[in-house]
Design a protein around this motif. Structure first.
Motif, mmCIF file in Angstrom:
data_model
loop_
_atom_site.group_PDB
_atom_site.id
_atom_site.type_symbol
_atom_site.label_atom_id
_atom_site.label_comp_id
_atom_site.label_asym_id
_atom_site.label_seq_id
_atom_site.Cartn_x
_atom_site.Cartn_y
_atom_site.Cartn_z
ATOM 1 N N TYR A 1 0.825 4.283 -2.835
ATOM 2 C CA TYR A 1 0.028 4.998 -2.417
ATOM 3 C C TYR A 1 0.567 6.443 -2.517
ATOM 4 N N VAL B 1 -5.713 -2.703 -1.067
ATOM 5 C CA VAL B 1 -5.524 -1.990 0.000
ATOM 6 C C VAL B 1 -5.633 -0.241 -0.660
ATOM 7 N N PHE C 1 0.430 -1.233 -0.305
ATOM 8 C CA PHE C 1 -0.133 -0.251 0.207
ATOM 9 C C PHE C 1 0.623 1.573 0.127
ATOM 10 N N ASP C 2 2.470 1.398 1.106
ATOM 11 C CA ASP C 2 2.442 2.920 1.124
ATOM 12 C C ASP C 2 2.878 3.135 -0.152
#
Lengths: 290, 288
Positions: free
Chosen positions: A230, A245, A226-227
């Motif tokens: 994103y 996610v 995710f990180d």
């Protein structure tokens, strides 16, 4: 009196953990299933809509793309990082003096946060004089922003994924290699086996449980990616890098469709559950890693 | 012998190449963070800075409320790690050394938690957070306010719920001889006294392994602060870094300086406790 007290002591000792676990893991775990059958959003508690959300998910292009992207990410980070990690571990195991230094350097990316890693690679890929961009440009290869071009965005994210997960494979493989008795290699040498043959006939087969373990662990981690997505791309361009996610977060906390986001979370839950279960079933009970 | 020397040579060359590739991005961070603003105008990349502006670090730290971000991260990491250790050791010790009714069932339910990715339960967790009674303007029934959202509680308490610590400490305490408990019992110590005076002093290794694991995890966590906070005052360093990029993304020298500053605490910790790091990675791998 004393024995009565003693019989409740265990419950008192586990209760701080058990209560927090109950409230923030167990109840949410049950609740997320319920939510996935409702149309709850930020404004209303919602009502039961049966499998409506699930039907929606199967025709939701962004979600289907997120499954595709996450699978690609999984496939193309797990295998390369495992292979690179293994090769590095094998060479480090040749008892060279600087091995700890090399090991520290190669593990370093794994200590960084997803955001810090993203910042680093945003700069590396940046068209404003970023090193990778300039490097590619000097060969006339690309003049595009790799993170913003639909064709290259996902591969660019995958390269980052490999960079951060090599360290883990290498460390675990190193530990595994130390468990292989040297006599096996010596015996093979007497029989005239080459290094490459020894690698394929001794090292690889004996590392099989460890390979399996690393595979499961990195697989589970990669499905939760995710990180870096994103922060580096926000899932774009045109959903080309969005992950499962990322879709959960977008649906749940940007569109505030809690029910639908819960449905997407069920898919993640099932994937991770299956891999964990496989690991649990196929791993010997008393682990032999130590 | 010759073969051995040759393979060592190959190993060295390969490892040096790999190390360079792995460390190159770090060198880029450092050198870019020291460049002058004008060096980016041409769009032409140079490896080393022309100016070596160390004042970039001061400038980067002054452009956002980094003091607040660091304070938040330190508080959340300190209390998150501390609470996790205390709570997990107690539970792990109980499961390893004591017998009680329902022990196996409870343990299997905990086992379930290992299979739950934190992102999969974030939606109901968020709703629960919002409805914690008597906090954040909520009434007794958890209505009307924001509960624990946008507070330290939201960033600390769910971190304590991760089951890994319980498994690590249970595994650790399991291998002590039964005679240890019996001796303590003879001395008239109950289970709590036994834990504090006999087991706790021996718990260094498991505290180190789990503590390191948890510190890295909480310090680097981006997901939970992103979901649970919504004001600049509550930002952790990771959120701060992301916001910094959103605002000053073009100023790569400052962005790289901030990136390095955010990463430095763990990098230092990694080099100081390198052995423990590897150990914590290995022991956490052997869960279950």
């Amino acid at each position: 009196m004393k024995s009565k007290w003693n019989s409740i002591v265990p419950y008192i000792l586990i209760s701080p953990y058990a209560i927090i676990y109950l409230v923030f893991v167990l109840i949410p775990l049950i609740w997320v299933f319920y939510l996935s059958f409702t149309n709850q959003n930020i404004f209303s508690a919602g009502e039961w809509i049966g499998i409506g959300n699930y039907q929606k998910a199967f025709s939701d292009n962004a979600f289907l793309l997120s499954i595709r992207n996450t699978s690609f990410y999984w496939l193309f980070t797990v295998l390369p990082s495992m292979i690179i990690g293994l090769v590095l571990a094998v060479f480090m195991n040749t008892k060279i003096k600087l091995a700890p230094v090399f090991r520290a350097i190669i593990y370093l990316p794994a200590v960084m946060s997803g955001v810090a890693v993203s910042m680093t690679w945003i700069w590396l890929y940046s068209p404003i004089g970023g090193p990778i961009y300039s490097f590619l440009q000097s060969f006339g290869l690309s003049s595009k922003d790799l993170l913003k071009d639909p064709a290259t965005a996902l591969p660019a994210v995958i390269v980052v994924g490999i960079w951060i997960s090599i360290g883990f494979s290498m460390i675990i493989y190193t530990a595994g290699l130390q468990g292989i008795p040297n006599e096996l290699y010596e015996a093979a040498s007497i029989d005239g086996a080459t290094s490459i043959r020894k690698f394929f006939q001794i090292t690889i087969p004996l590392l099989r449980p460890i390979t399996f373990f690393i595979f499961i662990m990195t697989t589970i981690a990669s499905f939760q990616v995710f990180d870096i997505v994103y922060v580096m791309t926000g899932g774009g361009p045109a959903n080309r890098t969005t992950t499962i996610v990322n879709e959960i977060v977008r649906r749940g906390f940007e569109d505030f469709e809690m029910g639908y986001a819960a449905t997407l979370a069920i898919f993640l839950l099932i994937i991770v559950f299956v891999f964990t279960l496989v690991n649990y079933i196929f791993t010997p009970k008393e682990n032999d890693l130590n | 012998m010759l073969n051995n020397r040759k393979s060592k040579m190959i190993a060295y060359i390969l490892l040096i190449i790999a190390s360079i590739i792995m460390i190159l991005p770090f060198l880029f961070i450092i050198f870019t963070s020291l460049k002058g603003d004008t060096e980016f105008v041409s769009g032409q990349f140079t490896f080393l800075p022309k100016a070596w502006q160390f004042e970039n670090y001061v400038a980067a730290m002054q452009t956002a409320a980094w003091g607040t971000y660091f304070k938040n991260s330190f508080i959340v990491t300190f209390f998150g790690v501390g609470a996790s250790i205390v709570v997990s050791l107690l539970a792990g010790y109980t499961f390893a050394r004591m017998n009680f009714k329902g022990k196996n069932v409870i343990f299997i339910i905990l086992l379930l938690g290992l299979m739950v990715p934190p992102q999969a339960v974030i939606i109901p967790q968020f709703i629960i957070m919002k409805h914690i009674p008597l906090f954040g303007g909520n009434d007794l029934f958890g209505m009307g306010g924001n509960g624990w959202l946008n507070t330290y509680y939201a960033l600390i308490i769910p971190q304590v719920a991760a089951p890994v610590g319980v498994f690590l400490s249970r595994q650790f305490y399991q291998y002590f001889p039964k005679s240890l408990d019996e001796a303590a019992y003879m001395d008239g110590a109950g289970p709590i006294r036994t834990f504090i005076s006999v087991y706790l002093p021996l718990s260094g290794p498991v505290i180190a392994a789990f503590g390191i694991l948890k510190t890295v995890h909480i310090w680097n966590d981006f997901f939970h602060p992103l979901i649970y906070t919504n004001t600049a005052e509550m930002r952790t360093v990771q959120l701060g870094l992301q916001a910094f990029q959103g605002e000053f993304g073009i100023e790569f020298n400052l962005l790289m300086a901030a990136t390095l500053v955010v990463s430095i605490p763990l990098i230092i910790m990694f080099f100081v406790f390198q052995k423990h790091f590897v150990q914590s990675l290995l022991s956490s791998s052997v869960k279950g």
